[in-house]
Design a protein around this motif. Sequence first.
Motif, PDB file in Angstrom:
ATOM      1  N   TRP A  20       0.893  -1.420   0.359  1.00 20.24           N
ATOM      2  CA  TRP A  20       0.259  -0.222   0.127  1.00 20.24           C
ATOM      3  C   TRP A  20       0.987   1.126   0.006  1.00 20.24           C
ATOM      4  N   LEU A  85     -13.499  -5.385   7.103  1.00 24.95           N
ATOM      5  CA  LEU A  85     -13.509  -4.243   6.842  1.00 24.95           C
ATOM      6  C   LEU A  85     -14.064  -3.334   7.559  1.00 24.95           C
ATOM      7  N   TYR A 116      -5.356   2.069   4.629  1.00 22.17           N
ATOM      8  CA  TYR A 116      -4.768   1.394   4.713  1.00 22.17           C
ATOM      9  C   TYR A 116      -5.549   0.629   5.787  1.00 22.17           C
ATOM     10  N   LEU A 119      -8.825  -1.382   4.850  1.00 17.78           N
ATOM     11  CA  LEU A 119      -8.420  -2.562   4.180  1.00 17.78           C
ATOM     12  C   LEU A 119      -7.311  -3.822   4.264  1.00 17.78           C
ATOM     13  N   GLY A 122      -9.555  -5.771   6.909  1.00 16.19           N
ATOM     14  CA  GLY A 122      -9.961  -6.310   6.134  1.00 16.19           C
ATOM     15  C   GLY A 122      -9.080  -7.813   5.656  1.00 16.19           C
TER      16      GLY A 122
END
Length: 131
Positions: A20, A85, A116, A119, A122
């Motif tokens: 990321w 999430l 970030y 995700l 998640g």
Amino acid sequence: MGIVAVIVAAVAGFAFGAVWYMSLSGPWLRATGMELDAQGQPVNKAGALPFVISGVTMLLVAGMMRHTFAMTGIDTAGKGLVTGLGVGAFFITPWIAMNYAYSMRNPRLIAIDGGYAILGCGVIGLVLGLF
């Protein structure tokens, strides 16, 4: 088996963060307002400490998420992903936004760091759900 799941989930979250922030390093560096050298790198390098702190915090987040999942019966990859999430979107990102608002940081940081958080949690939830 729980500690293995936490470690694997933390490593997955950390690895996702590496991808990321490597992908968004330019926009992130500009949004932070750090002083950059001619090559676009920070003038004051932080060394290893941020990576150590990141690793420890990934273990803490993954550990608490695993505990929460066990207490609430979240036991599939899909449920883990959705819950992860949600943790990122409704717990971590609002806290980041609040801190950045008070410190008058660039709002782009909320999008990058909050993205970030969403995700990454998640990914952690997905991995935990696989165990």
